[in-house]
Design a protein around this motif. Sequence first.
Motif, PDB file in Angstrom:
ATOM      1  N   THR A 252       1.021  -1.467  -0.051  1.00 18.07           N
ATOM      2  CA  THR A 252      -0.069   0.127  -0.248  1.00 18.07           C
ATOM      3  C   THR A 252       0.542   1.086   0.144  1.00 18.07           C
ATOM      4  OG1 THR A 252      -1.594  -1.094   1.374  1.00 18.07           O
ATOM      5  CG2 THR A 252      -2.258   1.324   1.113  1.00 18.07           C
ATOM      6  N   PRO A 253       1.140   2.122  -0.640  1.00 16.23           N
ATOM      7  CA  PRO A 253       1.426   3.560  -1.206  1.00 16.23           C
ATOM      8  C   PRO A 253       1.132   4.253   0.116  1.00 16.23           C
ATOM      9  CG  PRO A 253       1.103   2.788  -3.609  1.00 16.23           C
ATOM     10  CD  PRO A 253       0.017   2.051  -2.093  1.00 16.23           C
ATOM     11  N   MET A 254       2.212   4.914   0.825  1.00 14.01           N
ATOM     12  CA  MET A 254       1.840   5.926   1.944  1.00 14.01           C
ATOM     13  C   MET A 254       0.827   6.873   1.709  1.00 14.01           C
ATOM     14  SD  MET A 254       2.874   3.813   4.627  1.00 14.01           S
ATOM     15  CE  MET A 254       2.774   2.686   3.665  1.00 14.01           C
ATOM     16  N   MET A 255       0.885   7.402   0.215  1.00 12.98           N
ATOM     17  CA  MET A 255      -0.121   8.607  -0.046  1.00 12.98           C
ATOM     18  C   MET A 255      -1.743   8.092   0.054  1.00 12.98           C
ATOM     19  SD  MET A 255       1.905  11.464  -0.317  1.00 12.98           S
ATOM     20  CE  MET A 255       0.805  12.605  -0.639  1.00 12.98           C
ATOM     21  N   GLN A 256      -1.788   6.547  -0.282  1.00 15.49           N
ATOM     22  CA  GLN A 256      -2.617   6.020  -0.625  1.00 15.49           C
ATOM     23  C   GLN A 256      -3.680   5.867   0.935  1.00 15.49           C
ATOM     24  OE1 GLN A 256      -3.376   2.543  -3.153  1.00 15.49           O
ATOM     25  NE2 GLN A 256      -5.044   1.962  -1.572  1.00 15.49           N
ATOM     26  N   ALA A 257      -2.218   5.541   1.648  1.00 15.27           N
ATOM     27  CA  ALA A 257      -2.731   5.526   3.227  1.00 15.27           C
ATOM     28  C   ALA A 257      -3.875   6.487   3.484  1.00 15.27           C
ATOM     29  CB  ALA A 257      -1.435   4.938   4.463  1.00 15.27           C
ATOM     30  N   ALA A 258      -2.547   7.992   3.409  1.00 10.69           N
ATOM     31  CA  ALA A 258      -3.160   9.036   3.486  1.00 10.69           C
ATOM     32  C   ALA A 258      -4.710   9.361   3.203  1.00 10.69           C
ATOM     33  CB  ALA A 258      -1.787   9.836   3.250  1.00 10.69           C
ATOM     34  N   ASP A 259      -4.709   9.339   1.907  1.00  5.77           N
ATOM     35  CA  ASP A 259      -6.210   9.478   1.330  1.00  5.77           C
ATOM     36  C   ASP A 259      -6.739   8.680   2.576  1.00  5.77           C
ATOM     37  OD1 ASP A 259      -4.983  11.042  -0.441  1.00  5.77           O
ATOM     38  OD2 ASP A 259      -4.858   9.183  -1.900  1.00  5.77           O
ATOM     39  N   LEU A 260      -6.780   7.748   2.731  1.00  2.60           N
ATOM     40  CA  LEU A 260      -8.217   6.941   3.794  1.00  2.60           C
ATOM     41  C   LEU A 260      -8.138   7.242   4.834  1.00  2.60           C
ATOM     42  CD1 LEU A 260      -6.812   2.948   3.455  1.00  2.60           C
ATOM     43  CD2 LEU A 260      -8.647   4.541   3.058  1.00  2.60           C
ATOM     44  N   CYS A 261      -6.852   8.126   5.092  1.00  7.46           N
ATOM     45  CA  CYS A 261      -7.032   8.557   6.796  1.00  7.46           C
ATOM     46  C   CYS A 261      -8.238   9.903   6.732  1.00  7.46           C
ATOM     47  CB  CYS A 261      -5.371   9.172   6.895  1.00  7.46           C
ATOM     48  SG  CYS A 261      -4.216   7.904   7.510  1.00  7.46           S
ATOM     49  N   HIS A 262      -7.983  10.802   5.749  1.00  2.00           N
ATOM     50  CA  HIS A 262      -8.415  12.125   5.680  1.00  2.00           C
ATOM     51  C   HIS A 262      -9.758  12.052   5.256  1.00  2.00           C
ATOM     52  CE1 HIS A 262      -6.045  15.310   5.553  1.00  2.00           C
ATOM     53  NE2 HIS A 262      -4.702  14.538   4.224  1.00  2.00           N
TER      54      HIS A 262
END
Length: 344
Positions: free
Chosen positions: A62-72
């Motif tokens: 999982t790319p970390m930018m994708q993980a950040a998107d989940l958090c938003h």
Amino acid sequence: MAAPAVTYQSLRNQILQSDLAPVYLLHGEEGYYIDQLVKLFENVLPPEEREFNQYIVYAPSTPMMQAADLCHRFPMMADRQMVIIKEMQSIRADEVDKLQRYVLNPSPKTVLVMVFRGATAKGKELMAAAKKKAVIFESKKVADYQMAPLIDSLIKEKGLRSEPKAVEMLRDFIGSDLSRMYNEIDKLATILGPGATVTPEAVERNIGISKEYNNFELVEALAERNAVKAMKIAEYFKSNPKANPLVMTTALLYGYFSDLLIAFYTKDKSDHGLQDSLGLKSSYGLRKFKSGMRMYNARQVIEVIWALRQFDTQSKGQGSRQDQYDLFHDLIFHILTARGDLGV
């Protein structure tokens, strides 16, 4: 004043009370505590909310930018959502650092848990942000000298009492494998029942450790220079190699004789002085050191430490083709007959 370090127990209580911060970072060598905390985080949300509001992702896939998107994202028909990123120790620091911007400005509707299991967290930028905004828990390996007090406290937590020898047997047999230690103590609590005493007999009967032939008894025998008992234990180890790995035995013997050398060079040789210098929590552990100080002198202990180092090298096939248990028999004989010859 620096904030107090986050402990396993304090963080566990925080999670159980659902008093959660927006961001957590779990890292460190001891995987057991991290695993237990992650399980608690996974059960914070009610079961009916987890399908739409809990995301468990693995960093390598999982790319970390994708993980950040989940958090938003906003939680669906709930007050908050949970995002847990596992195996972050498996990705590069520059990828880890991509979460820095989110950590500095986290969503109040999201609980983000970043997990570096069995390793120190990487990513200088992420760590700098986490120190400002996150709750950081470092799961450190339990030192050998801390194991006996920890075992004793775990037994008490289960509503049991313990005998010192039983605690030593558990420590010597299981070592620093916390997952196994917790499981074995849980087993004893179930079998023995509330208020019972964990005795050497209970440990032998329910965990499979011989109360007569174990590392604890071997150290005691060598401390007393009891040749008959020490050789019997060595023979027992040879006949039960799977239950008695010599790597653990050698480490314990090395630890004992190294501490014995410290005892010889401690100025204050009163019980209190020796306890302090050896890091002992009770006077019970002094018995084997007092025996050792009667039966050996400092020069003999130095020779024994040299012999242990030589055994460790030869048992790994360096400089000898002998069976390691035959080498171990020779080692025990060397310890028992050490004269303090520093020209070895």
